[in-house]
Scaffold this active site. Structure first.
Site, mmCIF file in Angstrom:
data_model
loop_
_atom_site.group_PDB
_atom_site.id
_atom_site.type_symbol
_atom_site.label_atom_id
_atom_site.label_comp_id
_atom_site.label_asym_id
_atom_site.label_seq_id
_atom_site.Cartn_x
_atom_site.Cartn_y
_atom_site.Cartn_z
ATOM 1 N N HIS A 115 0.810 -1.211 0.000
ATOM 2 C CA HIS A 115 0.000 0.000 0.000
ATOM 3 C C HIS A 115 0.853 1.277 0.000
ATOM 4 O O HIS A 115 0.333 2.364 -0.190
ATOM 5 C CB HIS A 115 -1.037 -0.014 1.130
ATOM 6 N N ASP A 146 0.277 -7.491 1.615
ATOM 7 C CA ASP A 146 0.681 -6.094 1.766
ATOM 8 C C ASP A 146 2.200 -5.930 1.776
ATOM 9 O O ASP A 146 2.756 -5.189 2.583
ATOM 10 C CB ASP A 146 0.062 -5.481 3.027
ATOM 11 N N SER A 228 4.553 2.954 7.572
ATOM 12 C CA SER A 228 4.213 1.780 6.766
ATOM 13 C C SER A 228 5.367 1.350 5.888
ATOM 14 O O SER A 228 5.963 2.174 5.199
ATOM 15 C CB SER A 228 3.018 2.092 5.882
#
Lengths: 628, 401
Positions: A115, A146, A228
């Site tokens: 992402h 992910d 992230s």
């Protein structure tokens, strides 16, 4: 009062004058290290021990950090200082948004979240702690897990993180996260946050079918938007996970002490498939499990086209272990399932009527091919919608890119792709970057084919050897046919329009078409075989470690070729006549050098749960010319 | 001789400072768990030293911070925390009950406090059902019954039918000071499913303070001291979780979510066990229990009813309608005492009232002539009224069926 010990103590006390006023004496002078050493030697060995003891006790009692404390602290600082060098601040080429990442090899391969790279497209900029920004290209994508693999350019000695065994991580272990929360690091110096492991083997539901965090690590180290894709390190600075998700609730998108990292062991399973430049899918068993009234994990229903069904698994069977782990709860089953790529073959043990059966099952994909491409593709906003958990609680993945809700400015023109990125990128449907697939194909091919030493001869192959029951066999493989001569009979097979239509000999699953494809790959090469791609790495029965896998399609059948990454030998091939049938498996072993060729001395043929034949290879002849 | 001398000095020095000795008490044994220093300590400590280490007061202070830095990154120390967590995990349970709709999670945490299945937890809407279940760390799921609750502290005690459970002994709980390093174990966000171990967070006691310092800002009836924490424990499902020292000693229970309505901030806090202990004992001994055993007491000939007090409750439309006062009749005993509409009745005497039905039932046991003591929540305040029925003062009007 003139005791040397006391003087040392007074020094300690002086660091907290408020507490020791009542004890101040005229003697409270300076005790430097030197003085201390002198004093100690004067007191003599006999008293050194108790002195040290009391020093330590008094120092701790009074709050002055001891040398051991300072030492531990400086060690920690060193660990973090070293670890930070491999951390990336990732920005899309247009400079809007961003995330984090971590380099895992000196030649610049790096991990981040799917992402994070999704809005980047094929090119991104990566800032490192040395203050420089490096160009990077997208390599592989795992949208379900992910995870994304990218490659940096500009150095061949990138500082990189060492990977630990994340299954050994325990709740309470000290960890630290590094990355670029809230995109703070304009100088690319990563932000370090410190915490403990709050939970292991956690399962976090996917958003739809993507972004499933199975078997993940939970930490209370602060992980915020922008973190992230960044690394979670253990106390020794080794990589144990990739941060990517938080539990948010009513307090907005900031850390509330609950963050999740994809375990590095899961990523190790996917590493080969990520390096293949493909859009990788996760796995399903084709069966659903639940807990029965006795608390056992049992199969609730099962697809009859699944490999698990063909291996005998039925509704009501108790799942005992899966993927090498014992299964005590449905969640543990989901955890195991979440860490394997589509196409892997993993051990499954189940129990029926008290009898335990151990089998190997092939895992199918979570998505159909087109479905995955559709879901993973596009340049839409990466943030998936929160999905309600069964208990009604929404979960959101940590955002990588939208640290601030963007007030949408007019879309800037797409910046030009850097030359180095363009040189390392090749578009092809189903691949995130076909350039790297070709790279790996060539690597595997170069390690294998030249040692067959065919010297460009494209004629027929004639293979012969003894049969275990006496007599000899002979195999004849040509451009459009294959035949097997046995003492009693001769089996002739011709390649029709669909190879899967005729699977001779009977009960072999198609040994002749399988060997036909073996020769075809060796003789025709990657480009003329048909459609060939590098799958990545997968386990193989009877082989330690993972094998490199090439998948070739020709006339309606898929054939998987397993190679030993260490020496390039062909270990096995599996020919699948269609998706819902068992393949014909041929295992090659006992390699030896014959006439300058590295050839297998033995073929073991299996089909379904049965061994079909074991053939020793004594004669191998490759004819010079074949029809072109 | 010289050694004797400064040993004495240290002992004396403890007097003017703030309970240094108690710190030594907690520090030294932890150090002894294993690192290079401990070896020296063990060899060198005289009997007299060891005796001094055992100071009766149990308290963990600021100095532990340093101890932690010391323990950081040293394998045996990490192992000590990991082992502590392993030891504490089985004493924490997950509690499932009412809720499950927007913003109201249907789960929280609990602490086992007796081998036979008493569980300390936060008194919340999750317990507002007849179907409370408890998931033990070994994966067993058992029905739990609400033994009782003290709404003044927002603590409740549940009971499950089990024996030989690992548990904390509340009488051994420790008191903390600001700076103490702590671990919080809770079913936060319901992350741990089934028999999975609950989540663990680490942090520090930031301050020990009175919750009423924030009166009017945080909606809670509790006014006493709390441990304010520097870790985010104020999350869904964390209430009822345990606050323990790094040695695994119980110190507090994580409180319910508290939001500052003025600036939308949340308080991370735990209730000190020593403030809860009496309440728990009361509940276990029968006070604040939810239901009266009908066999135990005989009903009076004429029972009290709310209308006789001038209280009109909200219509009883749910299985468990919260007993809110809808109207107070003018001139009635309730009006004279100062009861108001929207007061929520939570206690009758010391008995827990969770619904209109429960209040009606409870009042059946109160003689028409007798006073009744009602405790209500009004806004964030807890108020107590002693009411006597309107007819109570006119015994001549007493009628018999």
């Amino acid at each position: 009062m003139n005791s040397p010990g006391l003087r040392i103590h007074l020094k300690m006390w002086h660091s907290r004058p408020r507490l020791c006023n009542s004890l101040r004496t005229a003697e409270g002078g300076c005790a430097t290290k030197e003085v201390l050493r002198q004093q100690l030697s004067r007191v003599g060995l006999r008293f050194a021990c108790p002195t040290l003891l009391l020093l330590a006790v008094a120092a701790q009692a009074l709050g002055a950090p001891t040398a051991a404390v300072i030492d531990a602290e400086s060690k920690r600082i060193d660990v973090m200082n070293k670890a930070k060098d491999a951390v990336l601040a990732i920005f899309p080429a247009n400079g809007r948004g961003g995330g984090s990442g971590v380099v895992i090899s000196p030649d610049g391969y790096a991990l981040t979240n799917y992402h994070v790279v999704r809005p980047c497209g094929k090119a991104m900029q990566c800032g490192m702690a040395d203050g420089k920004a490096y160009d990077a290209v997208l390599v592989g994508l795992d949208p379900t897990g992910d995870v994304a693999l990218i490659k940096l350019f500009g150095r061949d000695d990138f500082p990189c993180a060492e990977m630990a065994d994340s299954d050994k991580v325990r709740v309470g272990d000290w960890v630290f996260a590094a990355g670029n929360p809230f995109l703070l690091a304009t100088d690319f110096q990563p932000t370090i946050t410190f915490g403990i492991i709050s939970g292991v083997h956690r399962y976090q539901f996917p958003a739809g079918t993507l972004l499933e965090y199975a078997d993940c690590l939970q930490t209370d180290a602060s992980v915020n938007p922008g973190n992230s894709g960044g690394p979670l390190f253990d106390a020794r600075g080794r990589l144990i996970g990739i941060n990517g998700r938080c539990s948010f609730e009513k307090r907005g998108r900031v850390n509330v002490g609950i963050a999740y990292a994809i375990s590095i062991n899961q990523i190790k399973h996917f590493m080969g498939t990520l390096r293949s430049g493909r859009i990788v899918d996760h796995a399903t068993l084709g069966a659903r499990v639940g807990r029965d009234e006795d608390g056992r994990v049992v199969v609730r229903d099962i697809l009859d086209g699944s490999d698990a069904y063909r291996r005998g698994l039925r509704e009501g069977d108790e799942v005992v272990s899966f993927g090498g782990r014992s299964i005590g709860a449905p969640n543990e089953f989901k955890n195991v399932l979440g860490i394997f790529p589509k196409g892997w073959r993993v051990p499954l043990s189940y129990r029926r009527d008290g009898e335990r059966r151990d089998v190997l099952v092939r895992l199918a994909g979570v998505h159909g091919r087109e479905e995955l491409l559709k879901k993973a593709g596009g340049r839409k906003r990466a943030r998936p919608h929160p999905v309600p958990k069964p208990d009604g609680k929404p979960k959101k993945p940590a955002p990588g890119k939208d640290a601030k809700p963007p007030a949408k400015p007019a879309k800037p023109a797409a910046p030009p792709i850097p030359k180095i990125v363009a040189e390392h990128y090749k578009q092809k449907r189903g691949f995130s970057n076909y350039y790297y697939n070709e790279l790996e194909q060539r690597r595997v091919w170069e390690a294998w084919n030249p040692r067959l030493n065919l010297g460009g001869s494209r004629g027929d192959w004639i293979i012969s050897g003894p049969l275990s029951g006496g007599g000899k066999y002979s195999l004849h493989l040509s451009n459009d046919a294959a035949s097997l001569m046995l003492p009693s009979t001769e089996i002739n097979w011709t390649a029709g329009a669909e190879l899967g239509n005729s699977l001779l000999p009977e009960h072999s699953g198609g040994l002749l078409p399988a060997l036909f494809l073996w020769r075809r790959l060796a003789v025709e090469g990657l480009n003329r075989f048909g459609d060939v791609y590098y799958y990545g790495t997968a386990p193989l029965a009877g082989h330690q470690g993972l094998a490199d896998v090439l998948v070739g399609s020709h006339k309606g059948v898929d054939c998987r070729f397993y190679f030993d990454p260490a020496d390039g030998r062909l270990l096995a091939l599996e020919m699948f006549p269609d998706e819902e049938s068992d393949p014909c498996e041929v295992y090659f072993s006992d390699y030896r050098q014959t006439d300058g060729r590295l050839l297998p001395g033995k073929m073991v043929v299996r089909f379904g749960d049965e061994a079909f034949a074991t053939l020793r290879i004594e004669g191998f002849k490759a004819e010079e010319k074949g029809e072109d | 001789m010289k050694i004797e001398h400064w040993k004495l000095k240290i002992e004396n020095s403890r007097v003017p400072t703030r309970s240094v000795g108690t710190r030594r008490n907690t520090l030294v044994p932890t150090v002894l768990r294993g690192n290079a220093l401990s070896a020296t300590l063990r060899v060198a400590a005289t009997d007299a030293e060891r005796r001094k280490m055992r100071v009766p007061t149990r308290s963990v202070g600021t100095r532990k911070v340093y101890l932690f830095i010391l323990l950081l990154f040293s394998a045996p120390a990490a192992a000590a925390i990991v082992d502590t967590i392993d030891r504490v995990h089985p004493k924490i349970v997950k509690i499932y009950g009412a809720g499950g709709f927007s913003g109201m999670e249907s789960y929280q945490s609990g602490i086992l406090i007796s081998p036979e299945g008493h569980i300390l937890t936060a008194f919340s809407y999750v317990l507002d059902t007849d179907y409370i279940s408890v998931m033990l760390s070994d994966g067993r799921e058992l029905d739990a019954k609400l033994l009782g609750a003290d709404p003044r502290l927002d603590v409740a005690v549940l009971k499950i039918e089990a024996e030989g459970l690992p548990c904390f002994d509340l009488s051994e709980a420790v008191k903390l000071e600001a700076g103490a390093r702590v671990l919080a174990l809770s079913n936060v966000f319901g992350v741990a499913l089934g028999g999975e171990p609950v989540s663990v967070q680490k942090g520090t006691v930031a301050v020990v303070t009175q919750l009423d310092a924030r009166r009017g800002v945080f909606e809670t009836p509790y006014r006493g001291p709390v441990y304010a924490l520097d870790m985010t424990t104020n999350n869904p499902g964390a209430a009822g979780g345990a606050l323990v020292t790094c040695g695994g000693e119980l110190a507090g229970m994580l409180g319910k979510e508290l939001r500052n309505s003025l600036n939308n901030t949340w308080l991370n806090y735990a209730l000190p066990i020593d403030k809860i202990r009496q309440s728990v004992e009361d509940i276990r001994s029968g006070k604040f229990v939810a239901r009266r055993d009908p066999e135990e007491v005989k009903k009076p000939l004429r029972s009290l009813d709310p209308t006789a007090l001038g209280i009109v409750l909200v219509p009883d439309v749910l299985e468990r309608t919260p007993p809110y006062v809808d109207r107070v009749l003018p001139g009635s005993p309730a009006a004279r005492a100062g009861m108001k509409p929207d007061d929520l009745i939570i206690l009758s005497g010391d008995r827990l009232i969770q619904s209109c039905k429960a209040l009606a039932k409870e009042m059946e046991f109160v003689d028409y002539e007798d006073p009744i003591r009602l405790t209500v929540i009004r806004g964030q305040e807890l108020l107590e009224f002693t009411l006597r029925s309107a007819g109570g003062s006119k015994p001549s009007k007493r009628t018999y069926p």
